[in-house]
Design a protein around this motif. Structure first.
Motif, PDB file in Angstrom:
ATOM      1  N   THR A   1      -0.739  -2.922   4.307  1.00  0.00           N
ATOM      2  CA  THR A   1       0.011  -3.453   3.215  1.00  0.00           C
ATOM      3  C   THR A   1       1.071  -2.170   2.567  1.00  0.00           C
ATOM      4  OG1 THR A   1      -1.510  -5.175   2.680  1.00  0.00           O
ATOM      5  CG2 THR A   1       0.129  -5.000   1.453  1.00  0.00           C
ATOM      6  N   THR A   2       0.758  -1.354   2.368  1.00  0.00           N
ATOM      7  CA  THR A   2       1.112  -0.088   1.466  1.00  0.00           C
ATOM      8  C   THR A   2       2.264   0.469   2.791  1.00  0.00           C
ATOM      9  OG1 THR A   2      -0.989   0.318   0.015  1.00  0.00           O
ATOM     10  CG2 THR A   2       1.215   2.293   0.171  1.00  0.00           C
TER      11      THR A   2
ATOM     12  N   PHE B   1      -0.490  -4.809  -8.732  1.00  0.00           N
ATOM     13  CA  PHE B   1      -2.076  -4.092  -8.109  1.00  0.00           C
ATOM     14  C   PHE B   1      -1.866  -2.085  -7.626  1.00  0.00           C
ATOM     15  CE2 PHE B   1      -4.461  -2.120  -4.226  1.00  0.00           C
ATOM     16  CZ  PHE B   1      -5.231  -3.086  -4.517  1.00  0.00           C
TER      17      PHE B   1
ATOM     18  N   ASP C   1       0.869  -0.750  -4.957  1.00  0.00           N
ATOM     19  CA  ASP C   1       2.607  -0.948  -5.212  1.00  0.00           C
ATOM     20  C   ASP C   1       2.855  -0.205  -6.230  1.00  0.00           C
ATOM     21  OD1 ASP C   1       0.345  -3.523  -4.738  1.00  0.00           O
ATOM     22  OD2 ASP C   1       2.304  -4.382  -4.699  1.00  0.00           O
TER      23      ASP C   1
ATOM     24  N   ASP D   1       4.592  -9.429  -2.857  1.00  0.00           N
ATOM     25  CA  ASP D   1       3.324  -8.794  -2.100  1.00  0.00           C
ATOM     26  C   ASP D   1       2.688  -9.716  -2.631  1.00  0.00           C
ATOM     27  OD1 ASP D   1       0.687  -8.039  -1.430  1.00  0.00           O
ATOM     28  OD2 ASP D   1       0.877  -6.149  -2.480  1.00  0.00           O
TER      29      ASP D   1
ATOM     30  N   HIS E   1      -2.510 -11.798  -1.544  1.00  0.00           N
ATOM     31  CA  HIS E   1      -3.342 -12.827  -2.607  1.00  0.00           C
ATOM     32  C   HIS E   1      -2.771 -14.111  -2.099  1.00  0.00           C
ATOM     33  CE1 HIS E   1      -6.329 -10.325  -4.123  1.00  0.00           C
ATOM     34  NE2 HIS E   1      -4.863  -9.342  -4.070  1.00  0.00           N
TER      35      HIS E   1
ATOM     36  N   TYR F   1      -6.669  -9.395   6.391  1.00  0.00           N
ATOM     37  CA  TYR F   1      -8.176  -9.085   5.739  1.00  0.00           C
ATOM     38  C   TYR F   1      -8.889 -10.015   4.579  1.00  0.00           C
ATOM     39  CZ  TYR F   1      -6.236  -5.149   2.360  1.00  0.00           C
ATOM     40  OH  TYR F   1      -5.739  -4.143   1.828  1.00  0.00           O
ATOM     41  N   LYS F   2      -8.197 -10.716   3.676  1.00  0.00           N
ATOM     42  CA  LYS F   2      -8.501 -11.278   2.663  1.00  0.00           C
ATOM     43  C   LYS F   2      -8.391 -12.368   3.097  1.00  0.00           C
ATOM     44  CE  LYS F   2      -5.711  -9.014  -0.875  1.00  0.00           C
ATOM     45  NZ  LYS F   2      -7.468  -7.445  -1.554  1.00  0.00           N
TER      46      LYS F   2
HETATM   47  C1  LIG Z   1      -2.029  -7.232  -3.961  1.00  0.00           C
HETATM   48  C2  LIG Z   1      -2.107  -5.769  -3.015  1.00  0.00           C
HETATM   49  N1  LIG Z   1      -1.704  -5.346  -2.481  1.00  0.00           N
HETATM   50  C3  LIG Z   1      -2.075  -3.657  -1.236  1.00  0.00           C
HETATM   51  C4  LIG Z   1      -3.257  -3.947  -1.633  1.00  0.00           C
HETATM   52  C5  LIG Z   1      -3.273  -2.508  -0.526  1.00  0.00           C
HETATM   53  O1  LIG Z   1      -3.334  -2.703   0.831  1.00  0.00           O
HETATM   54  P1  LIG Z   1      -3.629  -1.633   1.841  1.00  0.00           P
HETATM   55  O2  LIG Z   1      -4.947  -0.944   1.944  1.00  0.00           O
HETATM   56  O3  LIG Z   1      -3.304  -2.746   2.802  1.00  0.00           O
HETATM   57  O4  LIG Z   1      -2.422  -0.834   1.652  1.00  0.00           O
HETATM   58  C6  LIG Z   1      -3.961  -4.654  -1.650  1.00  0.00           C
HETATM   59  C7  LIG Z   1      -5.298  -4.487  -1.462  1.00  0.00           C
HETATM   60  O5  LIG Z   1      -6.331  -5.101  -1.463  1.00  0.00           O
HETATM   61  C8  LIG Z   1      -3.935  -5.333  -2.987  1.00  0.00           C
HETATM   62  O6  LIG Z   1      -4.916  -6.414  -3.300  1.00  0.00           O
END
Ligand SMILES: Cc1ncc(COP(=O)(O)O)c(C=O)c1O
Length: 429
Positions: A103-104, A131, A134, A212, A215, A237-238
């Motif tokens: 995600t990041t 989060f 972000d 993003d 959730h 993974y959620k």
């Molecule tokens: C809303 C949100 N954004 C970003 C992330 C970060 O994800 P990643 O570890 O895949 O970069 C998370 C991780 O739980 C998240 O809940």
């Protein structure tokens, strides 16, 4: 709506007996002796995910490098195939979604692509309840681009630390705004933002907007194309149950396929040209063009099975059950846990249209309550300062588990059991 429910155990059993999705629970490994309510952090292993993962291992063993083209689902095209499978969950065209990165990293990729400051239009709007990753990403992007995060990152404020008001975010969108990047569902309170309205308002002001959706995807249906947002990212993974650190997704609206990806890498090449090994980068005219590196085939394979389960169950039916479950949980907390000596409160919107897939239950002893619950085999998670996050997942949770969760919490307070636990948070809670 939190009406039409009852507090007794028989009612929970009745809800389960009437549940059209109850059969899907057997398709998952629910850890023995647990009531697992943390699928919004790490979804459970889906039995359907095992065979694609084993198949890929087998193909690696038997085919070696030939797996890239000769595997049953050739690895070279796997990321795009999984993107197409996921597109239905977000209302996108199959070639607007790709399984890639994390995600990041995908935030870095797409925010950099869509952030085109010019003149006084140079600010990014996000929010203070985002989060943290972000915000780290947005600040570092601004820094790398020679901007000043203290001035150029505008965070919409929350009046109560729980919720955001869409009209206040919209009021921030102005002539100085170069980009808006927001969460679909807030990770703590579970508030679902009005993506359609925010997108319309941003576009009315000629501002690109992305979300993003970590959730929400797999829990809340989306209509990205109809709403016309510019880009989105989300993890798998959620709610998508693809395993710890599994490959994430990104969405690029097809209107933007001709844009240059900001972080170029060879897996973003037009497929037929990638192995020409030309030094001139020509990105694929689809979401795949925003890939950077070789896809993590082992970290993606479980998605093939779990996304099939979503197709079978239907995201509409899953959302209906999810709302019924979260409403039932809110009802039970309201009825059984708000008075002395319990004094829990619900920190999640009561309107269904503003609620994601989890419920935030607030209590000043939430940290120790979480520990006490875990030692009883009940698994929520804790988010500071005072929140127990509880996600009843429609694919594998039962209404009876929600009822049991509330009884456990009540009993933990009755027996002051939480007082046995440390007030210091573990590395992961
Ligand atoms: C809303 C949100 N954004 C970003 C992330 C970060 O994800 P990643 O570890 O895949 O970069 C998370 C991780 O739980 C998240 O809940």
């Amino acid at each position: 709506m939190t009406t039409g429910y009852e507090t007794d155990e028989a009612f929970a059993r009745k809800l389960d007996s009437e549940d059209p999705l109850a059969r899907f629970r057997d398709r998952f490994y629910v850890p023995k002796g647990t009531i697992y309510l943390d699928g919004n952090s790490l979804g459970l292993l889906c039995k359907d995910s095992e065979s694609p993962l084993h198949r890929v291992l087998d193909e690696w063993r038997v085919l070696g490098i030939r797996g890239w083209l000769e595997a049953k689902q050739p690895w070279f095209y796997f990321a795009e195939e999984l993107g197409a499978m996921c597109a239905g969950l977000v209302g996108a065209h199959p070639n607007e979604v790709v399984a890639t990165g994390t995600t990041t990293v995908n935030i870095h990729q797409l925010v950099n692509t869509f952030y085109r400051p010019s003149g006084k239009r140079k600010k990014i709007i996000a929010d203070e309840l985002d989060f943290p990753s972000d915000i780290y990403a947005l600040k570092s992007i601004l820094q790398l681009r020679g901007m000043n995060p203290n001035e150029d990152l505008i965070l919409a404020q929350s009046a109560d630390g729980r919720f955001l008001e869409e009209h206040e975010i919209i009021n921030l969108m102005g002539e100085e705004t170069a980009l808006v990047f927001l969460p679909s569902v807030l990770y703590r309170s579970g508030q679902l933002l009005d993506i359609q309205r925010l997108t319309e308002e941003a576009h009315r002001r000629n501002i690109p907007i992305g979300f993003d959706c970590c959730h929400s995807v797999g829990s809340v249906p989306h209509r990205f194309d109809e709403w016309d947002l510019d880009f989105a990212v989300w993890c798998s993974y959620k709610y998508l149950n693809a395993g710890p650190g599994s490959t994430a997704f990104l969405y690029v609206n097809k209107r933007h396929f001709n844009r240059e990806p900001s972080l170029a890498g060879w897996f973003g090449c037009i497929k037929e040209k990638q192995f020409d090994m030309s030094l001139r980068f020509q990105h694929a005219p689809n979401a795949g063009g925003w890939q950077i590196s070789s896809p993590a085939i082992l970290g993606s394979a479980p998605l093939e099975g779990s996304l099939r389960v979503f197709q079978e169950a239907g995201i509409g039916a899953l959302r209906d059950k999810s709302l019924r479950m979260t409403s039932y949980l809110i009802y039970l907390v309201d009825r059984l846990l708000t008075k002395e000596p319990y004094i829990f409160s619900v920190g999640t919107p009561r309107e269904e249209t503003r609620r994601g897939g989890h419920v935030a239950i607030e209590h000043e002893e939430a940290l120790r309550m979480g520990e006490a619950l875990r030692s009883r085999g009940v698994i929520p998670d804790f988010r500071p300062p005072n929140i127990l996050r509880v996600a009843p997942v429609p694919l594998y949770n039962r209404y009876h588990e929600i009822w049991q969760f509330v009884q456990h919490l009540k009993d933990i307070v009755d027996k002051k059991e939480y007082e046995r636990y440390s007030k210091t948070r573990k590395a992961i809670s």
